[in-house]
Design a protein around this motif. Sequence first.
Motif, PDB file in Angstrom:
ATOM      1  N   PHE A   1      44.200 101.788  39.345  1.00 14.60           N
ATOM      2  CA  PHE A   1      45.419 101.269  38.723  1.00 14.60           C
ATOM      3  C   PHE A   1      45.796 102.095  37.499  1.00 14.60           C
ATOM      4  N   CYS A   2      44.823 102.346  36.620  1.00 17.98           N
ATOM      5  CA  CYS A   2      45.095 103.121  35.406  1.00 17.98           C
ATOM      6  C   CYS A   2      45.403 104.579  35.727  1.00 17.98           C
ATOM      7  N   LEU A   3      44.758 105.129  36.741  1.00 13.67           N
ATOM      8  CA  LEU A   3      45.084 106.496  37.162  1.00 13.67           C
ATOM      9  C   LEU A   3      46.535 106.587  37.606  1.00 13.67           C
ATOM     10  N   ASP A   4      46.973 105.633  38.397  1.00  9.24           N
ATOM     11  CA  ASP A   4      48.355 105.589  38.852  1.00  9.24           C
ATOM     12  C   ASP A   4      49.296 105.521  37.653  1.00  9.24           C
ATOM     13  N   MET A   5      49.020 104.596  36.744  1.00  8.41           N
ATOM     14  CA  MET A   5      49.883 104.389  35.581  1.00  8.41           C
ATOM     15  C   MET A   5      49.948 105.624  34.684  1.00  8.41           C
ATOM     16  N   HIS A   6      48.797 106.125  34.294  1.00  4.74           N
ATOM     17  CA  HIS A   6      48.795 107.191  33.288  1.00  4.74           C
ATOM     18  C   HIS A   6      49.170 108.554  33.852  1.00  4.74           C
ATOM     19  N   THR A   7      48.956 108.755  35.132  1.00  3.39           N
ATOM     20  CA  THR A   7      49.449 109.977  35.760  1.00  3.39           C
ATOM     21  C   THR A   7      50.976 109.963  35.782  1.00  3.39           C
ATOM     22  N   LYS A   8      51.541 108.829  36.149  1.00  2.84           N
ATOM     23  CA  LYS A   8      53.003 108.704  36.166  1.00  2.84           C
ATOM     24  C   LYS A   8      53.583 108.832  34.754  1.00  2.84           C
TER      25      LYS A   8
END
Length: 165
Positions: free
Chosen positions: A62-69
């Motif tokens: 979830f955090c990977l998705d958020m912070h990559t975006k």
Amino acid sequence: MSTAQETVEYATEHAPRLAWAEHAPEVYKAMIRLDAAARRGLDPTLYELVKIRASQLNHCAFCLDMHTKDALAAGESVERIVQLSAWEESRHFYTEKELAALELTEAVTVLTDGFVPDEVYERAAGHFEEAELAQLIAAIAVINTWNRFGVTTRMVPGHYKPGHQ
């Protein structure tokens, strides 16, 4: 013979275990305030790189998705984000200051030795003024806390839109 319109079957999206923010709204609001306080004075790109790297180490999708975006929306390059999981072998993509921050992020996140090694801390201290270093340490601690909420409750990646919490 396959056609161009052939569809791909992806695995079924899992459901979250718990909507923790709904059940602990005061904790969630406090985390939002803590996150905002931790980011003050830090370069936004560096901040996102730290968040992505800690989230990789903690396997928080979830955090990977958020912070990559968020990093992409802030102008970070795809190349630097892709290389982040192998930053030690891809050092030439990052500044010495960013490398020191990434090394500190790993040391604080993993705590393999049960402590942050002196040489890692000293390298970071050599690139950051004390106030900025304190903010960086706070940012690393905050993303690790977010990651623990995310992986424990199995927050679902893929739906985040940059600029939204």
